[in-house]
Design a protein around this motif. Structure first.
Motif, short mmCIF file in Angstrom:
data_model
loop_
_atom_site.label_atom_id
_atom_site.label_comp_id
_atom_site.label_asym_id
_atom_site.label_seq_id
_atom_site.Cartn_x
_atom_site.Cartn_y
_atom_site.Cartn_z
N GLU A 124 0.83 -1.21 0.00
CA GLU A 124 0.00 0.00 0.00
C GLU A 124 0.87 1.27 0.00
O GLU A 124 0.57 2.24 -0.71
CB GLU A 124 -0.93 0.01 1.21
N GLU A 125 1.96 1.26 0.79
CA GLU A 125 2.82 2.44 0.87
C GLU A 125 3.56 2.67 -0.44
O GLU A 125 3.67 3.82 -0.90
CB GLU A 125 3.81 2.27 2.02
N LEU A 126 4.07 1.61 -1.06
CA LEU A 126 4.76 1.78 -2.34
C LEU A 126 3.79 2.20 -3.43
O LEU A 126 4.11 3.08 -4.25
CB LEU A 126 5.46 0.47 -2.72
N SER A 127 2.61 1.64 -3.44
CA SER A 127 1.59 2.03 -4.44
C SER A 127 1.22 3.50 -4.29
O SER A 127 1.09 4.22 -5.29
CB SER A 127 0.35 1.15 -4.28
N ALA A 128 1.05 3.94 -3.05
CA ALA A 128 0.71 5.35 -2.81
C ALA A 128 1.83 6.27 -3.26
O ALA A 128 1.59 7.34 -3.84
CB ALA A 128 0.39 5.56 -1.33
N LEU A 129 3.08 5.86 -3.02
CA LEU A 129 4.22 6.68 -3.43
C LEU A 129 4.28 6.80 -4.95
O LEU A 129 4.48 7.90 -5.49
CB LEU A 129 5.52 6.07 -2.90
N LEU A 130 4.08 5.70 -5.65
CA LEU A 130 4.10 5.73 -7.12
C LEU A 130 2.98 6.63 -7.65
O LEU A 130 3.18 7.40 -8.59
CB LEU A 130 3.96 4.32 -7.67
N SER A 131 1.81 6.52 -7.05
CA SER A 131 0.68 7.33 -7.51
C SER A 131 0.90 8.81 -7.29
O SER A 131 0.42 9.65 -8.04
CB SER A 131 -0.61 6.87 -6.79
N SER A 132 1.66 9.15 -6.24
CA SER A 132 1.91 10.57 -5.96
C SER A 132 3.02 11.14 -6.83
O SER A 132 3.01 12.33 -7.16
CB SER A 132 2.28 10.74 -4.48
N LEU A 133 3.98 10.30 -7.23
CA LEU A 133 5.13 10.79 -8.01
C LEU A 133 4.92 10.71 -9.52
O LEU A 133 5.53 11.47 -10.27
CB LEU A 133 6.38 9.97 -7.65
N HIS A 134 4.11 9.77 -9.98
CA HIS A 134 3.90 9.53 -11.42
C HIS A 134 5.25 9.39 -12.15
O HIS A 134 5.53 10.12 -13.10
CB HIS A 134 3.09 10.67 -12.05
N PRO A 135 6.08 8.45 -11.76
CA PRO A 135 7.43 8.36 -12.36
C PRO A 135 7.38 7.88 -13.80
O PRO A 135 6.51 7.10 -14.20
CB PRO A 135 8.12 7.32 -11.47
N ARG A 136 8.35 8.33 -14.59
CA ARG A 136 8.53 7.85 -15.96
C ARG A 136 9.45 6.64 -15.99
O ARG A 136 9.48 5.88 -16.96
CB ARG A 136 9.10 8.97 -16.85
N LEU A 137 10.21 6.45 -14.92
CA LEU A 137 11.09 5.30 -14.78
C LEU A 137 11.03 4.81 -13.34
O LEU A 137 11.13 5.59 -12.40
CB LEU A 137 12.53 5.68 -15.12
N ILE A 138 10.86 3.49 -13.19
CA ILE A 138 10.96 2.85 -11.88
C ILE A 138 12.08 1.82 -11.97
O ILE A 138 12.07 0.97 -12.87
CB ILE A 138 9.65 2.14 -11.48
N VAL A 139 13.04 1.89 -11.07
CA VAL A 139 14.06 0.85 -10.96
C VAL A 139 13.82 0.15 -9.63
O VAL A 139 13.93 0.77 -8.57
CB VAL A 139 15.49 1.42 -11.02
N TYR A 140 13.49 -1.14 -9.70
CA TYR A 140 13.28 -1.91 -8.47
C TYR A 140 14.56 -2.66 -8.17
O TYR A 140 14.86 -3.72 -8.75
CB TYR A 140 12.10 -2.88 -8.60
N ASN A 141 15.34 -2.11 -7.24
CA ASN A 141 16.65 -2.65 -6.90
C ASN A 141 16.67 -3.24 -5.49
O ASN A 141 17.69 -3.78 -5.05
CB ASN A 141 17.71 -1.53 -7.01
N ALA A 142 15.55 -3.17 -4.78
CA ALA A 142 15.51 -3.65 -3.41
C ALA A 142 15.75 -5.15 -3.36
O ALA A 142 15.29 -5.91 -4.22
CB ALA A 142 14.16 -3.32 -2.78
N ALA A 143 16.47 -5.58 -2.33
CA ALA A 143 16.74 -7.01 -2.15
C ALA A 143 16.90 -7.33 -0.68
O ALA A 143 17.52 -6.55 0.06
CB ALA A 143 17.99 -7.43 -2.92
N ALA A 144 16.36 -8.46 -0.27
CA ALA A 144 16.54 -8.96 1.08
C ALA A 144 17.33 -10.26 1.01
O ALA A 144 17.15 -11.06 0.09
CB ALA A 144 15.19 -9.21 1.74
N TYR A 145 18.20 -10.45 1.98
CA TYR A 145 19.05 -11.64 2.02
C TYR A 145 18.72 -12.43 3.29
O TYR A 145 18.56 -11.85 4.36
CB TYR A 145 20.52 -11.26 2.01
#
Length: 238
Positions: free
Chosen positions: A54-75
């Motif tokens: 929900e938080e990531l979706s809300a952030l994307l909706s507020s920023l309207h990015p032209r590029l998203i790079v999903y680099n997050a990783a958990a080990y």
């Protein structure tokens, strides 16, 4: 830049900013513990939290990015229990799929999902992480199918052995201890890590930047694309 507080993410954020992009990065750490430049906006976001989608979706909706790079990783830890496995899968595959599935088909946006060549050579130590990245690879195809006929696109940048600061520092320590050059240490590491590697040095982070920009330049033609910057680690037939 989802997962941009340090390492490759921070490097991508800095370089894209230098190339004219207005960059917002996210990370689990507070701003004071990141390696970001002052020009990069930052939102603290824990992708393992129950509210992450929900938080990531809300952030994307507020920023309207032209590029998203999903680099997050958990080990995972050395011997992960079920809860730890679920955390790794949540951050590495499930959260990006759920958040992006609702956003990309309705946006003029290129999404680059950063993946790992660990999917080609999992072992008992890397199995959980590799499996989560394999899941991300499959879900990237599902995202691309959702983007069919829209202005959005989902592409994968699959990376091999990167020249990150920690790895280079480790090589320097080994070189001093063994009285070898760091180049020889790197070559020995690559030969042991994966016999399919056809590179003699670690992959520079700026090569990742150029690959991301190439995928953006392709636009809708990059939808569903797999860009391998992996040193040949998949072998010659894949």
């Amino acid at each position: 830049m989802v997962g941009g507080s340090r390492g490759l993410g921070a490097h991508l954020a800095a370089r894209l900013g230098e190339h004219g992009w207005r960059v917002t990065a996210t990370g689990r750490r507070p701003r004071s513990e990141t390696h970001l430049t002052e020009s990069t906006a930052y939102t603290q976001l824990d992708l393992a939290a129950p509210t992450a989608v929900e938080e990531l979706s809300a952030l994307l909706s507020s920023l309207h990015p032209r590029l998203i790079v999903y680099n997050a990783a958990a080990y995972p830890t050395a011997e992960p229990d079920l809860a730890e496995c679920e955390r790794v899968f949540r951050v590495n595959a499930l959260v990006p799929h759920q958040a992006l599935a609702g956003y990309l088909p309705h946006a003029a946006c290129t999404c680059v999902l950063i993946n790992s060549d660990s999917i080609y050579h999992a072992n008992r130590h890397s199995g959980v992480y590799a499996a989560s990245k394999a899941a991300l690879r499959v879900l990237a195809s599902a995202l691309a199918d959702r983007c069919r006929g829209s202005r959005g696109s989902a592409a994968t940048l699959l990376l091999g052995p990167l020249a990150d600061d920690r790895k280079e520092e480790q090589f320097e320590r080994i070189a001093q201890r063994q009285r070898m050059s760091t180049e020889d240490v790197a070559q020995a590491f690559l030969r042991r890590a994966n016999p399919s590697y056809v590179v003699d040095s670690l992959i520079e982070l700026d090569a990742c930047v150029r690959s991301v920009e190439y995928l953006v330049e392709l636009g809708a033609h990059a939808n569903g694309m797999l860009c391998r910057l992996d040193g040949g680690s998949a072998g010659s037939l894949l």
